[in-house]
Design a protein around this motif. Structure first.
Motif, PDB file in Angstrom:
ATOM      1  N   GLY A 181      62.203  39.153  33.535  1.00 20.25           N
ATOM      2  CA  GLY A 181      63.461  38.734  34.139  1.00 20.25           C
ATOM      3  C   GLY A 181      64.636  39.230  33.341  1.00 20.25           C
ATOM      4  O   GLY A 181      64.488  40.029  32.406  1.00 20.25           O
ATOM      5  N   GLY A 182      65.809  38.763  33.725  1.00 18.16           N
ATOM      6  CA  GLY A 182      67.011  39.178  33.019  1.00 18.16           C
ATOM      7  C   GLY A 182      68.233  38.870  33.840  1.00 18.16           C
ATOM      8  O   GLY A 182      68.211  37.996  34.708  1.00 18.16           O
ATOM      9  N   LEU A 202      65.770  40.890  29.959  1.00 19.09           N
ATOM     10  CA  LEU A 202      66.724  41.957  29.664  1.00 19.09           C
ATOM     11  C   LEU A 202      68.019  41.718  30.422  1.00 19.09           C
ATOM     12  O   LEU A 202      68.024  41.677  31.657  1.00 19.09           O
ATOM     13  CB  LEU A 202      66.121  43.300  30.109  1.00 19.09           C
ATOM     14  CG  LEU A 202      67.065  44.500  30.124  1.00 19.09           C
ATOM     15  CD1 LEU A 202      67.517  44.866  28.716  1.00 19.09           C
ATOM     16  CD2 LEU A 202      66.373  45.692  30.785  1.00 19.09           C
ATOM     17  N   GLY A 238      62.146  38.088  40.049  1.00 23.05           N
ATOM     18  CA  GLY A 238      62.330  37.819  41.477  1.00 23.05           C
ATOM     19  C   GLY A 238      62.575  36.363  41.807  1.00 23.05           C
ATOM     20  O   GLY A 238      63.064  36.044  42.881  1.00 23.05           O
ATOM     21  N   ASP A 239      62.221  35.475  40.903  1.00 24.60           N
ATOM     22  CA  ASP A 239      62.498  34.061  41.188  1.00 24.60           C
ATOM     23  C   ASP A 239      63.633  33.599  40.268  1.00 24.60           C
ATOM     24  O   ASP A 239      64.197  34.381  39.519  1.00 24.60           O
ATOM     25  CB  ASP A 239      61.221  33.225  40.988  1.00 24.60           C
ATOM     26  CG  ASP A 239      61.125  32.107  42.034  1.00 24.60           C
ATOM     27  OD1 ASP A 239      62.150  31.427  42.244  1.00 24.60           O
ATOM     28  OD2 ASP A 239      60.049  31.936  42.625  1.00 24.60           O
ATOM     29  N   THR A 278      71.947  41.039  35.398  1.00 24.76           N
ATOM     30  CA  THR A 278      72.610  42.325  35.551  1.00 24.76           C
ATOM     31  C   THR A 278      74.034  42.059  35.999  1.00 24.76           C
ATOM     32  O   THR A 278      74.240  41.376  37.001  1.00 24.76           O
ATOM     33  CB  THR A 278      71.873  43.173  36.624  1.00 24.76           C
ATOM     34  OG1 THR A 278      70.505  43.277  36.232  1.00 24.76           O
ATOM     35  CG2 THR A 278      72.468  44.551  36.741  1.00 24.76           C
ATOM     36  N   PHE A 320      71.608  44.042  43.426  1.00 21.35           N
ATOM     37  CA  PHE A 320      70.224  43.729  43.803  1.00 21.35           C
ATOM     38  C   PHE A 320      69.391  44.991  43.965  1.00 21.35           C
ATOM     39  O   PHE A 320      68.200  44.998  43.675  1.00 21.35           O
ATOM     40  CB  PHE A 320      70.207  42.828  45.046  1.00 21.35           C
ATOM     41  CG  PHE A 320      70.916  41.540  44.768  1.00 21.35           C
ATOM     42  CD1 PHE A 320      70.392  40.640  43.839  1.00 21.35           C
ATOM     43  CD2 PHE A 320      72.138  41.252  45.350  1.00 21.35           C
ATOM     44  CE1 PHE A 320      71.072  39.465  43.520  1.00 21.35           C
ATOM     45  CE2 PHE A 320      72.817  40.080  45.031  1.00 21.35           C
ATOM     46  CZ  PHE A 320      72.296  39.190  44.124  1.00 21.35           C
TER      47      PHE A 320
HETATM   48  P1  ADP Z   1      70.138  34.427  39.566  1.00 18.65           P
HETATM   49  O1  ADP Z   1      71.200  34.535  40.595  1.00 18.65           O
HETATM   50  O2  ADP Z   1      69.210  33.277  39.729  1.00 18.65           O
HETATM   51  O3  ADP Z   1      70.677  34.594  38.163  1.00 18.65           O
HETATM   52  P2  ADP Z   1      69.623  37.191  39.769  1.00 18.65           P
HETATM   53  O4  ADP Z   1      70.037  37.593  41.105  1.00 18.65           O
HETATM   54  O5  ADP Z   1      70.533  37.420  38.615  1.00 18.65           O
HETATM   55  O6  ADP Z   1      69.182  35.677  39.827  1.00 18.65           O
HETATM   56  O7  ADP Z   1      68.240  37.878  39.411  1.00 18.65           O
HETATM   57  C1  ADP Z   1      67.213  37.982  40.352  1.00 18.65           C
HETATM   58  C2  ADP Z   1      65.928  38.227  39.633  1.00 18.65           C
HETATM   59  O8  ADP Z   1      65.984  39.466  38.966  1.00 18.65           O
HETATM   60  C3  ADP Z   1      65.616  37.183  38.578  1.00 18.65           C
HETATM   61  O9  ADP Z   1      64.219  37.013  38.547  1.00 18.65           O
HETATM   62  C4  ADP Z   1      66.083  37.824  37.298  1.00 18.65           C
HETATM   63  O10 ADP Z   1      65.375  37.324  36.187  1.00 18.65           O
HETATM   64  C5  ADP Z   1      65.791  39.290  37.579  1.00 18.65           C
HETATM   65  N1  ADP Z   1      66.672  40.237  36.866  1.00 18.65           N
HETATM   66  C6  ADP Z   1      68.015  40.346  36.993  1.00 18.65           C
HETATM   67  N2  ADP Z   1      68.474  41.341  36.208  1.00 18.65           N
HETATM   68  C7  ADP Z   1      67.411  41.868  35.562  1.00 18.65           C
HETATM   69  C8  ADP Z   1      67.228  42.898  34.599  1.00 18.65           C
HETATM   70  N3  ADP Z   1      68.247  43.617  34.114  1.00 18.65           N
HETATM   71  N4  ADP Z   1      65.972  43.142  34.168  1.00 18.65           N
HETATM   72  C9  ADP Z   1      64.944  42.426  34.629  1.00 18.65           C
HETATM   73  N5  ADP Z   1      65.034  41.447  35.517  1.00 18.65           N
HETATM   74  C10 ADP Z   1      66.249  41.163  36.000  1.00 18.65           C
END
Ligand code: ADP
Ligand code: MG
Length: 350
Positions: free
Chosen positions: A132-133, A99, A38-39, A135, A17
């Motif tokens: 979004g994306g 991403l 973030g959502d 990780t 995070f």
């Molecule tokens: P979830 O548990 O719903 O999959 P995440 O904790 O993976 O959510 O992601 C939290 C937020 O961060 C989401 O809005 C997601 O799209 C964004 N996010 C996660 N990884 C990346 C990244 N590498 N680049 C851009 N946004 C990201």
């Protein structure tokens, strides 16, 4: 705040995070974004009357890139550039990107920072918002997956299907540079310069050729100009070489084509490099991938309009052949004989 961690901080300390907040802190927002990172899902809004275009591409370490060749900034740029190129190839306006990163444990935060700087620089140039994306940890190699979304009015979307017999076949820019860049990096293009023409790795020509491979430019404005003027009957971006990619247009359009080998646009750098290499790179402009130029077809009455449309975009487009009704794609030598791509090492270079 997590965003204040130094690039030396280990990813283990920053955590998933922390890394996501660090990424999102640098994102700028452009058109159509209601809710970004973030959502649980991003919310975006299409412009009135436009349709959504979506495409996804994966870049895997040691499959699509090597860390020893692609320094992180250019890797990040290229990851987004190749996706934007797909939207451009449809005549679309690139808007939003997702991403997904698979990050090996030994990756430094500084490396990821540089990847993101490159990615977000390309995003800013193209007015694309990272919305979004995902990780996660990768046990083997870095993976970068980009999903791109764009939009366009239905009438202006240009597909692979649409080429008709007797249309001209055009390409933007020059062909074979990126593939030659790859050969240089693979050390298959060892220079054997004549004494009066010293050729050193890292010289000016090398920089151009290498950057064509490592730092491609998606042809967004020229593709959009063609689409908006209704000039292209079919279009594709050249990722696998003109022969394969025009082949896709031909197949989808139910036509064939005759490509003039002598008309393929080559850069001065390509000519001088390949002349000095011990191997023959004759087929690279036909079969070499990753130039990310556009190949499009157009009615022959529109030649002047296309020339002036491309000139306005600062791009040179070259006519390289004619669409035929018979379904075969052939390559013709300047003397009128047929160029046998297979015999010239087509398999060797693919
Ligand atoms: P979830 O548990 O719903 O999959 P995440 O904790 O993976 O959510 O992601 C939290 C937020 O961060 C989401 O809005 C997601 O799209 C964004 N996010 C996660 N990884 C990346 C990244 N590498 N680049 C851009 N946004 C990201
Ligand atoms: Mg997630």
């Amino acid at each position: 705040m997590t965003v204040h961690h130094s690039p030396d901080t280990s990813l283990a300390i920053l955590g998933e995070f922390g890394l996501i907040s660090r990424i999102s802190a640098d994102v700028s927002t452009h058109e159509g974004v209601i809710t970004g990172i973030g959502d649980d899902a991003a919310v975006t809004s299409l412009s009135d009357g436009m349709q959504l275009l979506t495409s996804t591409d994966m870049l895997l370490e040691d499959v699509h890139f090597r860390r020893s060749w692609h320094e992180p900034y250019r890797l990040g740029r290229k990851a987004l550039a190749v996706s934007i190129s797909d939207i451009a190839a449809m005549g679309g306006i690139p808007r939003w990107a997702l991403l997904s990163l698979g990050v090996p444990a030994n990756t430094s935060l500084g490396f990821i920072d540089d990847v993101m700087r490159g990615f977000l620089a390309m995003a800013a140039e193209s007015r694309v918002t990272l919305v979004g994306g995902d990780t996660c940890f990768s046990p083997a190699g870095l993976s970068i997956s980009v999903t791109i979304m764009g939009e366009q009015y239905p009438k202006m979307i240009v597909r692979r299907a649409g080429a008709g017999p007797d249309d001209d076949i055009w390409v933007t820019g020059t062909l074979g540079d990126a593939a030659l860049g790859l050969k240089i990096l693979e050390d298959q293009c060892l220079p054997h310069p004549p004494p009066d023409l010293p050729l050193e790795r890292g010289g000016d020509g090398d920089d151009f050729i290498l950057s064509r491979f490592l730092n491609p430019t998606p042809r967004v404005s020229s593709a959009l100009a063609l689409a908006e003027a209704g000039l292209a009957t079919a279009m594709i971006d050249i990722s696998d070489g003109i022969l394969a990619d025009f082949g896709h247009i031909a197949e989808q359009s139910g036509v064939g084509g005759s490509l003039q080998r002598g008309d393929l646009p080559l850069s001065a750098e390509f000519r001088s490099h390949s002349a000095r290499c011990p191997l023959s790179f004759d087929s690279l402009p036909l079969t070499g991938g990753e130039d990310y130029e556009l190949c499009f077809t157009a009615h022959c009455d529109n030649r002047e309009k296309i020339d002036s449309c491309m000139k306005k975009c600062g791009i040179v487009a070259t006519r390289i052949g004619i669409v035929t009704s018979s379904p075969e794609v052939i390559v013709v030598n300047p003397d009128g004989s047929r160029y046998n791509v297979l015999a010239k090492g087509f398999n060797h270079f693919t």
